[in-house]
Scaffold this active site. Sequence first.
Site, mmCIF file in Angstrom:
data_model
loop_
_atom_site.group_PDB
_atom_site.id
_atom_site.type_symbol
_atom_site.label_atom_id
_atom_site.label_comp_id
_atom_site.label_asym_id
_atom_site.label_seq_id
_atom_site.Cartn_x
_atom_site.Cartn_y
_atom_site.Cartn_z
ATOM 1 C CB THR A 8 -0.812 -0.114 1.322
ATOM 2 O OG1 THR A 8 -1.711 -1.055 1.319
ATOM 3 C CG2 THR A 8 -1.701 1.291 1.242
ATOM 4 N NE ARG A 32 -9.368 -7.093 3.093
ATOM 5 C CZ ARG A 32 -8.474 -6.130 3.403
ATOM 6 N NH1 ARG A 32 -7.857 -5.570 2.256
ATOM 7 N NH2 ARG A 32 -8.138 -5.591 4.440
ATOM 8 N N GLY A 90 -10.442 -3.360 1.312
ATOM 9 C CA GLY A 90 -10.050 -2.852 2.667
ATOM 10 C C GLY A 90 -10.478 -1.428 2.595
HETATM 11 C C1 SD4 Z 1 -5.820 -3.038 3.141
HETATM 12 N N1 SD4 Z 1 -4.858 -1.027 4.273
HETATM 13 O O1 SD4 Z 1 -6.086 -3.543 2.077
HETATM 14 C C2 SD4 Z 1 -4.679 -2.231 3.342
HETATM 15 C C3 SD4 Z 1 -3.454 -2.738 3.690
HETATM 16 C C4 SD4 Z 1 -2.167 -1.995 3.825
HETATM 17 O O2 SD4 Z 1 -0.095 -1.543 3.812
HETATM 18 O O3 SD4 Z 1 -2.214 -0.842 4.072
HETATM 19 N N2 SD4 Z 1 -1.037 -2.441 3.879
HETATM 20 O O4 SD4 Z 1 -6.378 -3.203 4.246
#
Ligand code: SD4
Length: 341
Positions: free
Chosen positions: A201, A229, A231
């Site tokens: 991310t 899914r 996020g």
């Molecule tokens: C998520 N917040 O898909 C993202 C993952 C993330 O560093 O931030 N990874 O939940």
Amino acid sequence: MLNRRKFIKASAFTSVAGLVSQQLLTNEPEEAVLNNPVVISTWDAGLEANKAAWEVLSTGGRALDAVEKGVMVTEASINCCVGLGGNPDREGRVTLDASIMDENYNCGSVAFLERIKHPISVARRVMEKTPHVMLVGDGAQQFAVAEGFPLESGELSPDAKKAYENWLKKSEYKPVINIENKGHGPFAPQQLENGDWNHDTIGMVAMDAKGNLSGSCTTSGMGFKMRGRLGDSPIIGAGLFVDNEVGACTATGQGEDVIRVAGSHSVVEAMRSGLSPEAACKKIIERIVRIKKEQAKDIQVAFIAINKKGVVGAYALHKGFSYAVRTTKGEQLIKPKHYFK
Ligand code: SD4
């Protein structure tokens, strides 16, 4: 015309482009009031992304253009897990989420998007060319193709393929703290040894020379997630929020726990009530701890934020998180404070 209560030591900055070293890694100053323009972004890869954003900001460009251009670097990087090189879901397919927001409460996002290299740019098109805020799945892909984005092959990157094959042996969904900074997870030890760390991310927020704020966030999401899914990253108010009167925030880490506290929006609201960016990020991290109780030990969440004065700050649940700052003084990689000592 420096306007800061506490100076960031000039020595902590460097103007040597591309240099990423331990010397750059410093503890966060309590409060750093910086001149605009300024850009901050999550994890170590933020340094590279900030360079592209800085090209826009340092030539008088708009924060919105900076935050799009910046994270595109990370999306395109072959050594990176953010875009199509990221870990797949448990069916072996990479699905991407992204969001963008400007200084006028305009926002756009895409989620569960496959085979498109730059989800952040599709999110921007959603914002600018449709009456909607969010497009997902096939619809988002159709829109992207209609807008001229090439449909990529959908092949996993070699590292992601290896990681997926390893994951299939146990088929266990178990996010690892700070996996974002450690490549394709425990499945790529040679990458860790080489220091060739990646993440899944990037979130970026910026203030331009006119004092306007914008933000972006783009991810391949948690590796080996259930199919479908989403996020926090594509959800305005969770993974990203910009209020040009107050400040901007973006999140990284376990998305489910960012969503349940409307994380980025909550941080901005805490800044509205008078807290500094760091204190606002801390307040919402503490809220997550209260909600998750013992389970908070097993997840990572971090927020980075900027307020209308150009003050930047961040706070994480656990150590291991870093964020990159770029100003007229140079670049810096900062390890912010964290809840668990
Ligand atoms: C998520 N917040 O898909 C993202 C993952 C993330 O560093 O931030 N990874 O939940």
